[in-house]
Structures are given as structure tokens and as C-alpha cells.
Design a protein around this motif. Structure first.
Motif, PDB file in Angstrom:
ATOM      1  N   TYR A 162       0.829  -1.207   0.000  1.00 30.67           N
ATOM      2  CA  TYR A 162       0.000   0.000   0.000  1.00 30.67           C
ATOM      3  C   TYR A 162       0.863   1.257   0.000  1.00 30.67           C
ATOM      4  CZ  TYR A 162      -4.719  -1.835   0.249  1.00 30.67           C
ATOM      5  OH  TYR A 162      -5.925  -2.424  -0.078  1.00 30.67           O
ATOM      6  N   LEU A 163       1.929   1.253   0.781  1.00 25.46           N
ATOM      7  CA  LEU A 163       2.809   2.427   0.833  1.00 25.46           C
ATOM      8  C   LEU A 163       3.435   2.718  -0.522  1.00 25.46           C
ATOM      9  CD1 LEU A 163       4.547   1.845   4.289  1.00 25.46           C
ATOM     10  CD2 LEU A 163       2.922   3.658   3.719  1.00 25.46           C
ATOM     11  N   ARG A 164       3.678   1.674  -1.304  1.00 26.98           N
ATOM     12  CA  ARG A 164       4.271   1.863  -2.632  1.00 26.98           C
ATOM     13  C   ARG A 164       3.361   2.671  -3.546  1.00 26.98           C
ATOM     14  NH1 ARG A 164       4.945  -3.662  -4.943  1.00 26.98           N
ATOM     15  NH2 ARG A 164       5.749  -2.551  -6.759  1.00 26.98           N
ATOM     16  N   LEU A 165       2.053   2.623  -3.284  1.00 27.41           N
ATOM     17  CA  LEU A 165       1.108   3.375  -4.122  1.00 27.41           C
ATOM     18  C   LEU A 165       1.375   4.872  -4.059  1.00 27.41           C
ATOM     19  CD1 LEU A 165      -2.253   1.560  -3.268  1.00 27.41           C
ATOM     20  CD2 LEU A 165      -0.782   1.184  -5.265  1.00 27.41           C
ATOM     21  N   LEU A 166       1.955   5.322  -2.947  1.00 32.12           N
ATOM     22  CA  LEU A 166       2.219   6.750  -2.779  1.00 32.12           C
ATOM     23  C   LEU A 166       3.326   7.233  -3.707  1.00 32.12           C
ATOM     24  CD1 LEU A 166       2.011   6.994   1.123  1.00 32.12           C
ATOM     25  CD2 LEU A 166       0.242   7.540  -0.560  1.00 32.12           C
ATOM     26  N   THR A 167       4.070   6.300  -4.317  1.00 27.05           N
ATOM     27  CA  THR A 167       5.142   6.684  -5.236  1.00 27.05           C
ATOM     28  C   THR A 167       4.642   6.811  -6.679  1.00 27.05           C
ATOM     29  OG1 THR A 167       5.831   4.394  -5.707  1.00 27.05           O
ATOM     30  CG2 THR A 167       6.784   5.452  -3.765  1.00 27.05           C
ATOM     31  N   LEU A 168       3.375   6.491  -6.923  1.00 25.62           N
ATOM     32  CA  LEU A 168       2.821   6.600  -8.272  1.00 25.62           C
ATOM     33  C   LEU A 168       2.768   8.063  -8.716  1.00 25.62           C
ATOM     34  CD1 LEU A 168      -0.177   4.112  -7.951  1.00 25.62           C
ATOM     35  CD2 LEU A 168       1.780   3.824  -9.496  1.00 25.62           C
ATOM     36  N   PRO A 169       2.869   8.319 -10.010  1.00 19.67           N
ATOM     37  CA  PRO A 169       2.726   9.693 -10.523  1.00 19.67           C
ATOM     38  C   PRO A 169       1.333  10.238 -10.204  1.00 19.67           C
ATOM     39  CG  PRO A 169       3.634   8.239 -12.200  1.00 19.67           C
ATOM     40  CD  PRO A 169       3.170   7.358 -11.083  1.00 19.67           C
ATOM     41  N   PRO A 170       1.186  11.549 -10.064  1.00 21.64           N
ATOM     42  CA  PRO A 170      -0.108  12.163  -9.720  1.00 21.64           C
ATOM     43  C   PRO A 170      -1.239  11.747 -10.660  1.00 21.64           C
ATOM     44  CG  PRO A 170       1.638  13.787  -9.546  1.00 21.64           C
ATOM     45  CD  PRO A 170       2.260  12.569 -10.139  1.00 21.64           C
ATOM     46  N   GLU A 171      -0.948  11.654 -11.963  1.00 20.98           N
ATOM     47  CA  GLU A 171      -1.996  11.293 -12.930  1.00 20.98           C
ATOM     48  C   GLU A 171      -2.523   9.886 -12.673  1.00 20.98           C
ATOM     49  OE1 GLU A 171       0.968  12.396 -13.567  1.00 20.98           O
ATOM     50  OE2 GLU A 171       0.925  14.100 -14.966  1.00 20.98           O
ATOM     51  N   VAL A 172      -1.629   8.982 -12.311  1.00 28.93           N
ATOM     52  CA  VAL A 172      -2.023   7.595 -12.050  1.00 28.93           C
ATOM     53  C   VAL A 172      -2.783   7.503 -10.719  1.00 28.93           C
ATOM     54  CG1 VAL A 172      -1.204   5.220 -11.777  1.00 28.93           C
ATOM     55  CG2 VAL A 172      -0.050   6.768 -13.369  1.00 28.93           C
ATOM     56  N   LYS A 173      -2.365   8.303  -9.740  1.00 34.30           N
ATOM     57  CA  LYS A 173      -3.089   8.340  -8.467  1.00 34.30           C
ATOM     58  C   LYS A 173      -4.537   8.776  -8.690  1.00 34.30           C
ATOM     59  CE  LYS A 173       0.788   9.354  -5.355  1.00 34.30           C
ATOM     60  NZ  LYS A 173       1.380  10.354  -4.446  1.00 34.30           N
ATOM     61  N   LYS A 174      -4.715   9.732  -9.591  1.00 32.45           N
ATOM     62  CA  LYS A 174      -6.071  10.215  -9.884  1.00 32.45           C
ATOM     63  C   LYS A 174      -6.916   9.102 -10.494  1.00 32.45           C
ATOM     64  CE  LYS A 174      -8.565  13.970 -12.176  1.00 32.45           C
ATOM     65  NZ  LYS A 174      -8.448  15.204 -12.994  1.00 32.45           N
ATOM     66  N   LEU A 175      -6.321   8.313 -11.393  1.00 27.94           N
ATOM     67  CA  LEU A 175      -7.046   7.194 -12.001  1.00 27.94           C
ATOM     68  C   LEU A 175      -7.419   6.157 -10.946  1.00 27.94           C
ATOM     69  CD1 LEU A 175      -4.905   6.663 -15.249  1.00 27.94           C
ATOM     70  CD2 LEU A 175      -7.193   7.675 -15.087  1.00 27.94           C
ATOM     71  N   LEU A 176      -6.531   5.951  -9.984  1.00 27.54           N
ATOM     72  CA  LEU A 176      -6.790   4.987  -8.913  1.00 27.54           C
ATOM     73  C   LEU A 176      -7.887   5.508  -7.986  1.00 27.54           C
ATOM     74  CD1 LEU A 176      -6.039   2.383  -7.414  1.00 27.54           C
ATOM     75  CD2 LEU A 176      -4.197   3.632  -6.285  1.00 27.54           C
ATOM     76  N   ASN A 177      -7.828   6.789  -7.659  1.00 26.66           N
ATOM     77  CA  ASN A 177      -8.811   7.377  -6.747  1.00 26.66           C
ATOM     78  C   ASN A 177     -10.209   7.423  -7.341  1.00 26.66           C
ATOM     79  OD1 ASN A 177      -8.159   7.933  -4.127  1.00 26.66           O
ATOM     80  ND2 ASN A 177      -7.342   9.964  -4.513  1.00 26.66           N
ATOM     81  N   THR A 178     -10.289   7.502  -8.672  1.00 21.75           N
ATOM     82  CA  THR A 178     -11.598   7.557  -9.341  1.00 21.75           C
ATOM     83  C   THR A 178     -12.052   6.189  -9.832  1.00 21.75           C
ATOM     84  OG1 THR A 178     -10.460   8.180 -11.403  1.00 21.75           O
ATOM     85  CG2 THR A 178     -11.328   9.969 -10.038  1.00 21.75           C
ATOM     86  N   ASN A 179     -11.352   5.145  -9.350  1.00 23.03           N
ATOM     87  CA  ASN A 179     -11.717   3.746  -9.658  1.00 23.03           C
ATOM     88  C   ASN A 179     -11.575   3.386 -11.134  1.00 23.03           C
ATOM     89  OD1 ASN A 179     -12.427   3.055  -6.951  1.00 23.03           O
ATOM     90  ND2 ASN A 179     -14.383   4.112  -7.222  1.00 23.03           N
ATOM     91  N   LYS A 180     -10.800   4.164 -11.876  1.00 24.39           N
ATOM     92  CA  LYS A 180     -10.522   3.796 -13.262  1.00 24.39           C
ATOM     93  C   LYS A 180      -9.412   2.755 -13.327  1.00 24.39           C
ATOM     94  CE  LYS A 180     -12.127   8.177 -15.213  1.00 24.39           C
ATOM     95  NZ  LYS A 180     -11.762   9.398 -15.972  1.00 24.39           N
TER      96      LYS A 180
END
Length: 289
Positions: A162-180
Motif C-alpha cells: 500500500y505504501l508503494r502506491l504513494l510513489t505513483l505519478p499524480p496522474e495515475v493516483k487520480k485514475l486509482l482514486n476515481t476507480n478507473k
């Protein structure tokens, strides 16, 4: 409905709130506090709230009021929420001026742990919110990943992933947060050796509707292409290639396995800095103390 992981976490909550059923916390101790005097928990790890769910809760509160008091602590100016931020937000949406509350005394570490534990029991917590919760415990309470995993009843690899997810680029984090993107897809993207390509591969994953398995095959092909041996290097067996890819997915970094003609070999694991090295050592269950 409780989160499927709430059983172990619930024991942590119960330990913190074990005195909540004592006589001094009966309904006679509930106060109506002005909403304008209340602020969210400063250690709240949740960054996103489901607006539709809040609107539904606001409609219910508008009609029937708040049945369960929120819990607050007194601060220099007003009050800070310990638990109940959704009820607080929904009450403001409903046009309420006050909210039933119980005033308690907690120090900053307790406030932080309560906020994290309460949020981890919620079903609508996003993977990034959960990752941020673990990161908050580690940084603010100065805990190791091992201590967090023991405290919450989770495995160390679970916390690390889970902590590794914080290293994702901002654009990818947005896709993850919006369930895409799913948690599995996001984790798979982290195994891509060329981190500069993560954004492009994430967009392709969404556009083409790639499954986790399809994404794994794509990334394995990309990693194999980038790690293509020179003509002077002995070609690696499919077993070694597969082992490299499995380890790369496990550690979230490039892994190289070299084998001599006598059967001996070595494993090289790349890391970017001391923090990244510590993360890898914890995954290997190496005690640095």
C-alpha cells in the motif's frame, strides 16, 4: 456494514475507546455544540468523501437529526473532531447549526491513531487513503512498517504494497482514486522498470480495458525488452526471466539474476535511496535494530 478487515482493527478501536461505555459518557453528557466552532481532525488521513453518500446522509439528518453524537476534544479555539467527520460534514450540508457531541481529552498521538483506525474500518476508503493512513502512522508516530503491521494485524508485505502506491505519478493516483484503475493494476504498474512510462501504460490500461493479467504480460514484455542482454552475455533461461519478473513485482524495483556455468549465481536488487533500501529490507524481514 463493517469492513471485511475490521475485526483486527476493531480491537484497536475498542482498546482506545474502552471507557466509552462508562457512566460519564452516558447520553446526559451529550452537548449540542455549534458547528462553526468545530474543525476536522487535523490528523484525518481521508482526503476524499463520497459526495453522493454525504448528500444522502444530509437528507436523513435534515429529517430526523443526528442519532449518534460525534466525539470531539477541546482545542485552543473551539473543538477538533475525534470521530464523526462525515456526520459533521453532512450536518453542515443539511443546514444545521449545532450537532450532538461528547467532549473527550486526547493527546495528539491518540487523536492520530483513532483517526487512522476509524477510517481503516470504512468500506469506501480508497487505496490511496489507506496508504496515506499507514504513512501517517509511520511518520507522525515514528513507527516502523513492522510495528504498524503488528499494531493493525496486517502482514508487512501488505503494508509495504500500500505504501508503494504513494510513489505513483499524480496522474495515475487520480485514475486509482476515481476507480478507473484497480489496486491490482496500480501494483502491477509499479513493477515497470522504466518509471517514466508508467503514465502512458496506465492510460493504455484504462483505454484498452486491460485486466491485471493482461497488464502483467505487457509489463513483463516491456521489462524483458529493456533488459535484453548484450551479444556477449549468455541468454537467460525462461526460469530466470520469470524469477526476475516475480521479484521485481514483489520489491517494486529492477531485479537482475546472474548465473555462472557452475550453477552458482547472484541476485541484484536496485534501490533509489536509503528510504527505498529500508523498504526492501523490511520486505525481506531484515531487522535493522
Amino acid at each position: 456494514m463493517a469492513n471485511k478487515n475490521s475485526k483486527g482493527l476493531g480491537r484497536g478501536i475498542d482498546a482506545i475507546f474502552k471507557d466509552f461505555e462508562s457512566p460519564d459518557l452516558s447520553l446526559s453528557n451529550v452537548e449540542e455544540l455549534p458547528l462553526k466552532d468545530i474543525r476536522p481532525n487535523p490528523y484525518q488521513p481521508r482526503k476524499t468523501f463520497d459526495e453522493e453518500a454525504l448528500e444522502e446522509l444530509a437528507a436523513s439528518i435534515k429529517n430526523t437529526g443526528v442519532f449518534q453524537p460525534i466525539i470531539v476534544r477541546q482545542s485552543v479555539s473551539g473543538y477538533e473532531i475525534i470521530t464523526g467527520e462525515r456526520r459533521f460534514r453532512a450536518s453542515k450540508m443539511a443546514g444545521k447549526e449545532t450537532i450532538p457531541a461528547i467532549i473527550r481529552t486526547f493527546d495528539d498521538p491518540a487523536m492520530m491513531e483513532i483517526a487512522v483506525l476509524e477510517n481503516l474500518q470504512r468500506e469506501d476508503l480508497t487505496p490511496l487513503d489507506e496508504a496515506q493512513a499507514y504513512d501517517t502512522l509511520i511518520k507522525k508516530l515514528k513507527l516502523t512498517q513492522a510495528e504498524v503491521s503488528k499494531r493493525l494485524g496486517k502482514s508487512r508485505p501488505y503494508i509495504a504494497n500500500y505504501l508503494r502506491l504513494l510513489t505513483l505519478p499524480p496522474e495515475v493516483k487520480k485514475l486509482l482514486n476515481t476507480n478507473k484503475l484497480s489496486m491490482g493494476q496500480a501494483r502491477t504498474l509499479l513493477s515497470l522498470k522504466d518509471k517514466k512510462k508508467i503514465n502512458a501504460v496506465a492510460k493504455k490500461t484504462v483505454a484498452d480495458g486491460l485486466t491485471v493479467r493482461q497488464l502483467e504480460r505487457l509489463i513483463n514484455q516491456m521489462n524483458a525488452g529493456e533488459a535484453r542482454p548484450q551479444h556477449t552475455e549468455k541468454k537467460k533461461s525462461p526460469y530466470l526471466r520469470a524469477s526476475e519478473n516475480q521479484l521485481a513485482g514483489r520489491f517494486g524495483t529492477k531485479v537482475n539474476i546472474a548465473q555462472t556455468q557452475r550453477g552458482k549465481g547472484k541476485i541484484e536488487i536496485d534501490f533509489t535511496d536509503n528510504s527505498d533500501l529500508t523498504r526492501i529490507l523490511e520486505l525481506l524481514d531484515v531487522d535493522l535494530n
